[in-house]
Design a protein around this motif. Sequence first.
Motif, PDB file in Angstrom:
ATOM      1  N   GLY A 678       0.834  -1.204   0.000  1.00  0.00           N
ATOM      2  CA  GLY A 678      -0.111  -0.197  -0.015  1.00  0.00           C
ATOM      3  C   GLY A 678       0.974   1.206  -0.063  1.00  0.00           C
ATOM      4  O   GLY A 678       2.139   1.097   0.179  1.00  0.00           O
ATOM      5  N   ASP A 681       3.293   1.602   2.807  1.00  0.00           N
ATOM      6  CA  ASP A 681       4.368   0.706   2.824  1.00  0.00           C
ATOM      7  C   ASP A 681       5.512   0.943   1.897  1.00  0.00           C
ATOM      8  O   ASP A 681       6.618   0.696   2.349  1.00  0.00           O
ATOM      9  N   CYS A 727       0.273   1.421  11.201  1.00  0.00           N
ATOM     10  CA  CYS A 727      -0.098   0.139  11.045  1.00  0.00           C
ATOM     11  C   CYS A 727      -0.798  -0.610  12.054  1.00  0.00           C
ATOM     12  O   CYS A 727      -1.446  -1.823  11.609  1.00  0.00           O
ATOM     13  N   LYS A 730      -4.468  -2.047  11.493  1.00  0.00           N
ATOM     14  CA  LYS A 730      -4.578  -3.072  10.519  1.00  0.00           C
ATOM     15  C   LYS A 730      -3.787  -4.336  10.801  1.00  0.00           C
ATOM     16  O   LYS A 730      -4.290  -5.594  10.752  1.00  0.00           O
ATOM     17  N   ASP A 734      -7.325  -6.327  11.295  1.00  0.00           N
ATOM     18  CA  ASP A 734      -7.527  -6.878   9.918  1.00  0.00           C
ATOM     19  C   ASP A 734      -7.401  -8.323   9.934  1.00  0.00           C
ATOM     20  O   ASP A 734      -7.067  -9.016  11.015  1.00  0.00           O
ATOM     21  N   GLN A 740      -3.765  -5.913   3.087  1.00  0.00           N
ATOM     22  CA  GLN A 740      -3.015  -4.992   3.517  1.00  0.00           C
ATOM     23  C   GLN A 740      -1.893  -5.316   4.718  1.00  0.00           C
ATOM     24  O   GLN A 740      -0.925  -4.753   4.798  1.00  0.00           O
ATOM     25  N   ARG A 741      -2.417  -6.049   5.534  1.00  0.00           N
ATOM     26  CA  ARG A 741      -1.890  -6.579   6.883  1.00  0.00           C
ATOM     27  C   ARG A 741      -0.605  -7.419   6.396  1.00  0.00           C
ATOM     28  O   ARG A 741       0.405  -7.117   6.635  1.00  0.00           O
ATOM     29  N   SER A 744       2.121  -4.846   4.930  1.00  0.00           N
ATOM     30  CA  SER A 744       2.788  -4.110   6.113  1.00  0.00           C
ATOM     31  C   SER A 744       3.638  -4.802   6.712  1.00  0.00           C
ATOM     32  O   SER A 744       4.756  -4.602   7.199  1.00  0.00           O
ATOM     33  N   ASN A 844      -6.059   6.042   0.088  1.00  0.00           N
ATOM     34  CA  ASN A 844      -6.869   5.246   0.488  1.00  0.00           C
ATOM     35  C   ASN A 844      -7.645   5.562   1.768  1.00  0.00           C
ATOM     36  O   ASN A 844      -6.901   6.108   2.586  1.00  0.00           O
ATOM     37  N   VAL A 847      -6.086   4.158   5.053  1.00  0.00           N
ATOM     38  CA  VAL A 847      -4.796   4.683   5.308  1.00  0.00           C
ATOM     39  C   VAL A 847      -4.866   6.216   5.885  1.00  0.00           C
ATOM     40  O   VAL A 847      -4.074   6.527   6.749  1.00  0.00           O
TER      41      VAL A 847
END
Length: 909
Positions: A678, A681, A727, A730, A734, A740-741, A744, A844, A847
């Motif tokens: 993302g 990241d 982070c 998530k 998440d 996404q997790r 990261s 996003n 984010v």
Amino acid sequence: MIDYKDSLLLPKTDFPMRGNLPQNEPKKYKQWDEQKVYDRMKANRKGCESFTLHDGPPYANGNIHIGHALNKVLKDIIIKYHYFDGKSVRFTPGWDCHGLPIEQKVEEKIGGKKKKELPKSKLRQLCRDHASKFVGIQRDEFKQLGIIADWEKPYLTMDFRFEANIYRELIAIAKQGLLIQRSKPVYWSWAAQTALAEAEVEYQDKVSPSIYVSFKLEHSNDSVIIWTTTPWTLPANSGIALNGEETYVKTSDGFIVAKALYNFCIENEIVKGDIVEDINPSTLENTFAINPLNGRKSKIILGEHVLMDSGTGAVHTAPGHGEDDYKVGLKYDLEVIMPVGANGAYDNTIVREKLLPNPEEFLNVNVFKANDRILELLGESLIKRVDITHSYPHCWRTHKPVIFRATKQWFISIDAAYGKGNETLRNNALNAIKDITFYPAHGTNRLNSMIENRPDWCISRQRDWGVPIAFFRNKLTDEIIYDEKVLNYVAMIFDMKGADAWYDMSIEELLYPGSGLNPDDLEKTMDILDVWFDSGSTQNAVLRSRNYDAGTYPADMYLEGSDQHRGWFQSSLLTSFASSEIAPYKNILTHGFTVDSKGEKMSKSKGNVVAPEKVIKQYGSEILRLWVAMSDYQNDLKISDEILKQMGEQYRKIRNTIRFLFANISDLDEIKDISTFGTMDLWIISRAKEVFDGIDADFKTYDYSRGINKLNNFLVADLSNIYLDVCKDKLYCDAKDGVQRRASQSAMAMISKVLIGTLAPILTYTMDELLTYAPEFIKGDAKDIFDFEKYTLPEVSSTINSAILFEAKEKFNESIETLKKDKKIKSTLELVIYTDCKDILSLNSTVAEDLFIVSKVIKHTEDKVVSSFEVEGSKFEVYYASKSKCPRCWKYRAKDEESLCARCDEVVN
């Protein structure tokens, strides 16, 4: 209410928060030793580009001090940096084992009387035993600092083959025609009863009588006034030097002084009369004045060394007691009178030559104690006396003032042409310095000026514990035997029996059988070599002899304290050039000295000594290593309990940041592709790439403190305060395999990987400990840190405008400070933000809200503004969240307090 704690993916790692370094390091270091890690390092890099750091030998006497620790840790960091950078490294540690301090320790133990009675070989064995004991002690102490080296095969200057190779270096220099023997004034330590080299002299303040003495001209009633601060040298006077380029004057009270110093002499009541005539000094050249102490003639001569900054412009000249005096004395054929013995007291010469009235009274009197009595004898000829404090040479070992004393000594000639280029040793060395890289750069000037201004190198010492200047002298002709076969035969005997053979074996046994010489016509020379010659010869005995797997010649680096410009750097350069016409090193790095927190020198009397052993027991060697890396070693380095506590705090921050990274990647099975990353990241990897490449560039130029400062700033400002903060939601909330997790987590794994490689040279123990808890995608096949392959982050492009984003985050935090203070909110998750900032809106939505740690970033304005701010014309308004708190993630995104938000509902159900 349902407890959703078990559904959260909270950080998890067995890597301990506390290092317990004092307890754990020794076990690990013992393990490294048993596993022969140094040998494995060599095997791991077979065939790779090489890097050789040639170790300057510490003295094998006493325990290591904090300066030793600084020096060896810095070397270890450099060696390990090059190793982890993929090079085949060599680091053979060594010890200086000969010399006066060890001889004195043995004498203290057995007493001076017994020392004189003992056979030389027995005394030398006691010295050898003393040195061996402290080599063992210091080796163990160095190992406790986590230093990896060839401890199994260090070099000791007293090993038999080593002594032979020191002697071979002397032979090579003699073959070049640079070895000479002559009577010449040298620095003489009367307390140690030996000649001293430049490097063995240190300057300290001393009170001396500054005196003005009149010498009456032989054929006139006028007198020349000389100035000196060494009355004890007046009996040996044989000349008075004037400056031929200056004008001198005669005064109405009958004295002759330099015109340029006349006003100085009037102001200081040295002369009182008016000027009656100018005198051209050349009219006085080769005439005589009379020494008021003994009635001997003193020739008036001209010399460029006579300065007009103080005194009278007339310099008392005693060729046996000074370098300038000796040089000008050669020109004018002045008599070299030497009435002072090796013990610094007047010898029988004072009586035989009648150099003083009632000379018997001065026999065996120390020269410094004779000063006042000599002044009394001068009577009316003593015009003025003032005691002054001035900088005066002292012996570095005994700390007593030295004297200049003419004796027969061995020298390496600095200005004789030799070798392939028919150049002088001085010019060869000066030219070589231009091609050597210095860290810091101003080291060039220091070594340059030392070589530029140095005299011939006096390499002989009148002691017992050292490598003998093992030559045969023909008693009939006084010639030294330089026959190569004769010398090589002695070297071969030294290989087998050590240099003790020179004292134990007869001339007949030592003499090459085919020499054609009669042993009865020969005698042995009995001086020993200056220990600086020993250590200067290590470039031959270690790097060129093939007796050690010590690396390449020339070495890539010599690294020592800044005082070694006048010591080891110089002696190594001169011996290497004198014997082989090549510089022994490509790079020189120097560090400053250790001082306390106030910048004061450490001493037991002040109670400010920091002992490495105490630091290791209290804090652990990693803290000491971090102190070395974080200090600006190019200047003096401050150390104290307070500074070490700060280092401990810094270490904890580094350790806990890495622990947090490991805890958050515990369920990751592989590093995911960059294409899944993302916005944030990509930003952190891009930022980390820039920072770690910069750190590597700093480390490449040995600027560790700059690199570590960059690292600390990155870990706090970029990684902890921004990225890890962003982070957390998530990572914890998440779905386990959410894209996404995992992205990261992968970014964190990549940063962990590069962090381990970066810190491995400095915090080797901690990085090794980390690897035992690291997943396979980080450590690969490495069974410990020494198998770990350095990792470089990939180039990635980040599209976010980080400056705008982080300014907005900072201003948001400032704007809600009052809400927190007035306890109107417990968490920023109770808030939402509106903005028209394109840089934020392009992110996003998740984010964006995680950047501010709010429940939502909205695109519409609301009525009740809690706070507002602007960033570069963009508007930001903060409101209370209108929805309910999700019982799982705590974001205000749920329809009521019993319900989960949409994201959590999807994950859980």
